[in-house]
Design a protein around this motif. Structure first.
Motif, PDB file in Angstrom:
ATOM      1  N   LEU A  77       0.822  -1.261   0.100  1.00 11.38           N
ATOM      2  CA  LEU A  77      -0.067  -0.039   0.001  1.00 11.38           C
ATOM      3  C   LEU A  77       1.028   1.108  -0.042  1.00 11.38           C
ATOM      4  CD1 LEU A  77      -2.874  -0.942   2.490  1.00 11.38           C
ATOM      5  CD2 LEU A  77      -2.902  -0.976   0.010  1.00 11.38           C
ATOM      6  N   GLU A  78       2.099   1.143   0.754  1.00 16.29           N
ATOM      7  CA  GLU A  78       3.024   2.238   0.689  1.00 16.29           C
ATOM      8  C   GLU A  78       3.379   3.047  -0.696  1.00 16.29           C
ATOM      9  OE1 GLU A  78       3.946   4.176   3.385  1.00 16.29           O
ATOM     10  OE2 GLU A  78       2.698   2.969   4.752  1.00 16.29           O
ATOM     11  N   LYS A  79       3.062   2.004  -1.691  1.00 23.29           N
ATOM     12  CA  LYS A  79       3.528   2.470  -3.101  1.00 23.29           C
ATOM     13  C   LYS A  79       2.413   3.611  -3.407  1.00 23.29           C
ATOM     14  CE  LYS A  79       3.140  -1.628  -4.850  1.00 23.29           C
ATOM     15  NZ  LYS A  79       3.265  -2.541  -6.025  1.00 23.29           N
ATOM     16  N   TYR A  80       1.240   3.850  -2.991  1.00 22.32           N
ATOM     17  CA  TYR A  80       0.352   4.449  -3.416  1.00 22.32           C
ATOM     18  C   TYR A  80       0.212   5.910  -2.787  1.00 22.32           C
ATOM     19  CZ  TYR A  80      -1.193   0.125  -5.950  1.00 22.32           C
ATOM     20  OH  TYR A  80      -0.832  -0.979  -6.977  1.00 22.32           O
ATOM     21  N   ASP A  81      -0.216   6.860  -3.571  1.00 20.88           N
ATOM     22  CA  ASP A  81      -0.210   8.121  -2.912  1.00 20.88           C
ATOM     23  C   ASP A  81      -1.589   8.512  -2.499  1.00 20.88           C
ATOM     24  OD1 ASP A  81       2.023   9.855  -3.824  1.00 20.88           O
ATOM     25  OD2 ASP A  81       1.633   8.696  -5.202  1.00 20.88           O
ATOM     26  N   VAL A  82      -2.686   7.522  -2.981  1.00 20.88           N
ATOM     27  CA  VAL A  82      -4.079   7.635  -2.693  1.00 20.88           C
ATOM     28  C   VAL A  82      -4.825   6.504  -2.609  1.00 20.88           C
ATOM     29  CG1 VAL A  82      -4.956   8.554  -4.677  1.00 20.88           C
ATOM     30  CG2 VAL A  82      -6.089   8.970  -2.924  1.00 20.88           C
ATOM     31  N   LEU A  83      -5.711   5.778  -1.756  1.00 22.48           N
ATOM     32  CA  LEU A  83      -6.590   4.795  -1.879  1.00 22.48           C
ATOM     33  C   LEU A  83      -7.874   5.364  -2.142  1.00 22.48           C
ATOM     34  CD1 LEU A  83      -5.333   2.441   0.871  1.00 22.48           C
ATOM     35  CD2 LEU A  83      -4.312   2.650  -1.371  1.00 22.48           C
TER      36      LEU A  83
END
Length: 268
Positions: A85-91
């Motif tokens: 999840l850390e790879k994403y700027d936004v969920l």
């Protein structure tokens, strides 16, 4: 062949113009995708929530015309660890939230460490059987109380013009049809919550079968302890038929992405 040559010529001209533009040129053209977004939705939900999710995926894909950002879509959130999840700027959660203990812990870790979240309608649904106290406080402390039925349009009130999400919206506007959730206690009572849009008291009573007669009715807010925004729209196949509401959704997306711990991607 002629069409291909024409497109190549236009691309060359655009690149040449960009190379010649002065520093005060008003546009900021991305040289690569600006950020990474992950959309999650469940296929094991009621039909109206699935209809919304399918249309929402297309809505965000249209916002990504030209590959302005990386966009991944999943229907299996349990496959994502906190490291992934850390790879994403936004969920972006469209119609559901994590259920397993592992998925919930991964989401908590992501949000507690500067992650960004945009949630719609059923993605925030919780009641006394949900068994996730952290999620309740993340949303501002409210538990589902009641709703109008069937889905209908409502007169909405913009509560501030001093926020990036709402400053370009009219003071009042009519929503696209939806089922709206009311919460108890109202998230407004939480000092960390900023309510941005609510259902106007002028609507009461609202509903035909299930009628809501009174009460505070926020539908868009942010818990300022986190990089998050919740929008109660998202029921059925008519969410994206209104230009003003689409502007609200786009503003909310752009704003929450701008809070990325990797820096505001729109300034790069």
């Amino acid at each position: 062949m002629k069409r291909t040559i024409g497109l190549l010529t236009l691309c060359f001209m655009a690149l040449f113009a960009m190379a010649q533009t002065p520093e005060n040129y008003p546009a900021n053209y991305a040289k690569e995708p600006r950020f990474k977004a992950l959309i999650y939705y469940s296929e094991h939900v009621e039909e109206a929530h699935l209809q919304f999710a399918h249309q929402a995926v297309e809505f965000f894909k249209k916002l990504n015309y030209g590959d302005g950002f990386y966009l991944d879509v999943t229907t299996d959130f349990s496959s994502y660890t906190s490291q992934e999840l850390e790879k994403y700027d936004v969920l972006i959660m469209l119609n559901d939230s994590p259920h397993s203990e592992q998925s919930r812990e991964a989401f908590e870790h992501y949000m507690e460490n500067g992650g960004c979240w945009m949630g719609f309608h059923a993605a925030a649904y919780n009641d006394k059987s949900t068994g996730w106290p952290w999620f309740v406080q993340f949303l501002g402390g409210g538990v589902f109380l009641c709703n109008n039925w069937p889905p209908q349009s409502a007169l909405l009130e913009t509560e501030t013009d001093q926020h990036d999400v709402t400053r370009s919206l009219p003071k009042e506007f009519v929503s696209a049809p939806s089922e709206f959730y009311q919460w108890s206690p109202s998230p407004r009572l939480n000092p960390d919550v900023q309510v941005l849009v609510s259902i106007s008291q002028k609507n009461y009573p609202i509903g035909i079968k299930d009628v809501v007669n009174f009460g505070d009715f926020p539908i868009v807010w942010t818990n300022t302890r986190y990089n998050m925004i919740y929008l109660n729209m998202g029921h059925g196949d008519e969410t994206f038929i209104d230009g003003t509401q689409n502007l609200l959704l786009t503003n909310a997306f752009r704003w929450v992405v701008s809070l990325s711990k990797n820096g505001n991607p729109f300034l790069k």
